[in-house]
Write a protein that holds these residues in place. Structure first.
Motif, short mmCIF file in Angstrom:
data_model
loop_
_atom_site.label_atom_id
_atom_site.label_comp_id
_atom_site.label_asym_id
_atom_site.label_seq_id
_atom_site.Cartn_x
_atom_site.Cartn_y
_atom_site.Cartn_z
N GLY A 13 0.83 -1.21 0.00
CA GLY A 13 0.00 0.00 0.00
C GLY A 13 0.86 1.25 0.00
N GLU A 14 0.37 2.29 -0.65
CA GLU A 14 1.15 3.53 -0.77
C GLU A 14 1.50 4.11 0.60
N GLU A 15 0.64 3.89 1.59
CA GLU A 15 0.91 4.44 2.92
C GLU A 15 2.13 3.82 3.56
N PHE A 16 2.59 2.67 3.05
CA PHE A 16 3.78 2.02 3.58
C PHE A 16 5.05 2.41 2.84
N THR A 18 8.23 4.51 1.82
CA THR A 18 9.03 5.60 2.35
C THR A 18 9.01 6.73 1.31
N GLN A 19 9.32 7.94 1.75
CA GLN A 19 9.40 9.05 0.81
C GLN A 19 10.49 8.80 -0.22
N LYS A 22 9.14 6.36 -2.90
CA LYS A 22 8.21 7.03 -3.81
C LYS A 22 8.96 7.93 -4.79
N SER A 115 6.43 -4.78 9.52
CA SER A 115 5.02 -4.45 9.34
C SER A 115 4.12 -5.49 9.99
N GLY A 195 -1.05 -5.35 5.44
CA GLY A 195 -1.29 -4.06 4.82
C GLY A 195 -2.08 -4.10 3.53
N ARG A 196 -2.67 -5.24 3.22
CA ARG A 196 -3.44 -5.38 1.98
C ARG A 196 -4.87 -5.80 2.31
#
Length: 252
Positions: A13-16, A18-19, A22, A115, A195-196
């Motif tokens: 998921g995008e919320e996991f 790191t900057q 991304k 996670s 996380g999915r």
């Protein structure tokens, strides 16, 4: 110099992300990886070129990424979790040594040990180790040795790839080995689809673990002798209370 990113995308998921992860994917012209992992990020990066291969084609995938980078494109190879933990980072560095002027930049991600542990509570609060039960690349005899040694040393143990259709009895074998050194009442937990969609988890005893609905999308946690259940959470204490008795009397 040509650039290839080895990017850990966490559970997916995008919320996991790191900057840094991304940003690397945004900079890439091409995103490559195992089909399942590329599908997790495909909709987040429209307009990118994608390249996928199935399992057991890791060498071909990484070599393609390096050669594509040598042709002038920036490539990101995505890996579930962390690229350096059972991921493609090591292989890509090995292969890149065969080419001139190729840089492999490893971008850290959130591996399933972290996670999954967060879902259960704090099962890895003290010394722990990771062991994969997959014998595709590691002889089962070596996996058995590591299970024996880690259990005898009373590490908390995180198991990756605990069971598949072809390895349906491997978790049972692992549990039997660990119970030679750990109590059958040792606290264990598992998290599936971290996380999915469809995430689920449970906390059980080691003697019960082999009967749980564990598969390749599940991460398994075996506690140490000190691991306990507190308010439904799996916790392996670090040992602070041994040095600060007043901590648990509310004086700090």
């Amino acid at each position: 110099m040509s650039k290839v990113y080895a990017v850990g995308i966490g559970p997916g998921g995008e919320e996991f992300f790191t900057q840094e992860a991304k940003a690397a994917l945004e900079r890439a012209d091409v995103i490559a990886g195992y089909t399942v992992y590329v599908d997790l990020v495909r909709d987040m990066f429209p307009g990118k070129e994608f390249f996928t291969t199935p399992m057991k084609q890791e060498i071909e995938r990484c070599r393609w990424a390096i050669e594509t980078a040598c042709s002038g494109k920036t490539v990101a190879v995505v890996c579930s979790g962390d690229a350096g933990v059972y991921g493609m980072a090591g292989l890509m560095i090995e292969l890149a040594d065969q080419y001139d002027d190729v840089e492999i930049e490893v971008v850290a991600g959130v591996t399933a040990a972290n996670s999954g542990a967060a879902v259960l509570g704090a099962p890895l609060g003290h010394d722990f180790c990771l062991i994969s039960l997959s014998d595709l690349l590691t002889p089962w005899e070596l996996i058995e040795k590591r299970l024996h040694c880690a259990s005898e040393a009373d590490f908390a143990i995180c198991l990756y790839n605990p069971r598949s259709k072809k390895r349906a009895d491997y978790l049972q074998k692992a549990c039997n080995i660990m119970m030679e050194h750990k109590s059958p009442d040792t606290i264990c937990g598992w998290v599936k689809n971290i996380g999915r969609e469809g995430q689920e988890y449970n906390i059980v005893k080691l003697s019960e673990l082999e009967n749980e609905p564990v598969d390749m999308f599940t991460t398994v946690f075996i506690g140490s002798a000190t691991t306990k259940v507190i308010a439904g959470r799996m916790v392996t204490p670090r040992g602070y209370e041994k040095h600060e008795d007043s901590y648990f009397r509310g004086n700090i």
